[in-house]
Design an enzyme around this catalytic site. Structure first.
Site, PDB file in Angstrom:
ATOM      1  N   ALA A  68       0.831  -1.212   0.000  1.00  0.00           N
ATOM      2  CA  ALA A  68       0.000   0.000   0.000  1.00  0.00           C
ATOM      3  C   ALA A  68       0.860   1.254   0.000  1.00  0.00           C
ATOM      4  CB  ALA A  68      -0.912  -0.013   1.222  1.00  0.00           C
ATOM      5  N   CYS A  69       2.064   1.152   0.555  1.00  0.00           N
ATOM      6  CA  CYS A  69       2.973   2.303   0.620  1.00  0.00           C
ATOM      7  C   CYS A  69       3.409   2.756  -0.765  1.00  0.00           C
ATOM      8  CB  CYS A  69       4.215   1.941   1.432  1.00  0.00           C
ATOM      9  SG  CYS A  69       3.858   1.209   3.037  1.00  0.00           S
TER      10      CYS A  69
END
Length: 238
Positions: free
Chosen positions: A176-177
């Site tokens: 997700a980063c």
């Protein structure tokens, strides 16, 4: 890719290097860990540890940094002296309480939950093996049962992601980063995965609310989704 690093072994090695000194210190990012393993700083032998409320079904926007007694850190934000002078600003008590409760639940249940998640992960892995032209980027051992990273040859991962979305299946092409980065995962490249295979990878996540029924639904839909994307995409592997 879910790899579980030997933190205790690393911390023991650092103790031998320190020989009475304060450095080097060991910090571990344990944000993904509380639902499947113990995150006791004393047990792991770490000096600093980061935790995240959103990763353990607690409130988003709240985290925790464990700092071993005696370690001095430079303040992040100066001002009123809150957070022991490290990060000034009014604390969000409601989020802190919610995070604390979520962490307690995760640590109380992690042994039972890890066993359940491991069984689901095994079903998923066995089902994926029936699809031709795939390779697993997540190890079978020393790996969290919550994450399974797979490469599908002759497919662009983003295309398969969008195809699965039509069936209501949520997965990702990376962490997700890095959701806005179109480059292949630097983690996969560092592992020796070819660039075209890194571009063809998907990351499946299994969690508290995942059921066997959902895993079986994915395994029913995935082969036809892979076949469709391969039929319309040019062959990219050599």
């Amino acid at each position: 890719v879910g790899s579980v690093q030997p933190i205790k072994k690393i911390s023991n090695s650092l103790l031998q290097i320190r020989k009475g000194r304060d450095f080097p210190l060991i910090h571990t990012d344990a944000c993904q860990a509380p639902t499947v393993m113990s995150v006791s700083p004393k047990e792991l032998g770490v000096d600093l540890m980061s935790l995240n409320g959103g990763k353990i079904y607690g409130p988003k926007g709240i985290g925790c940094l464990f700092v071993r007694r005696g370690i001095k850190l430079a303040p992040l934000i100066y001002g009123g002296g809150q957070e022991f002078g490290l990060r000034s600003g009014t604390e969000n008590v409601a989020l802190a309480v919610g995070f604390s409760r979520a962490l307690a639940v995760a640590q109380n249940d992690y042994k039972k939950e890890r066993k359940r998640l491991a069984a689901l992960s095994s079903v998923l892995r066995d089902g994926l093996k029936k699809i031709s032209g795939i390779s697993f980027n997540s190890q079978n051992k020393n790996c969290s049962p919550t994450i399974l990273n797979v490469s599908f040859c002759d497919i662009e991962g983003e295309s398969l992601l969008l195809e699965l979305d039509k069936y209501g299946i949520c997965c990702s092409t990376g962490s997700a980063c890095a959701s806005t980065d179109l480059k292949p995962s630097y983690v996969l490249l560092a592992m020796g995965v070819r660039e075209e295979d890194a571009h063809a990878s998907l990351r499946f996540s299994i969690g508290r609310f995942t059921s066997v029924k959902e895993i079986k639904y994915l395994l029913k839909v995935l082969p036809q989704a892979v076949a469709r994307i391969r039929s319309i995409c040019p062959k990219i592997s050599s």
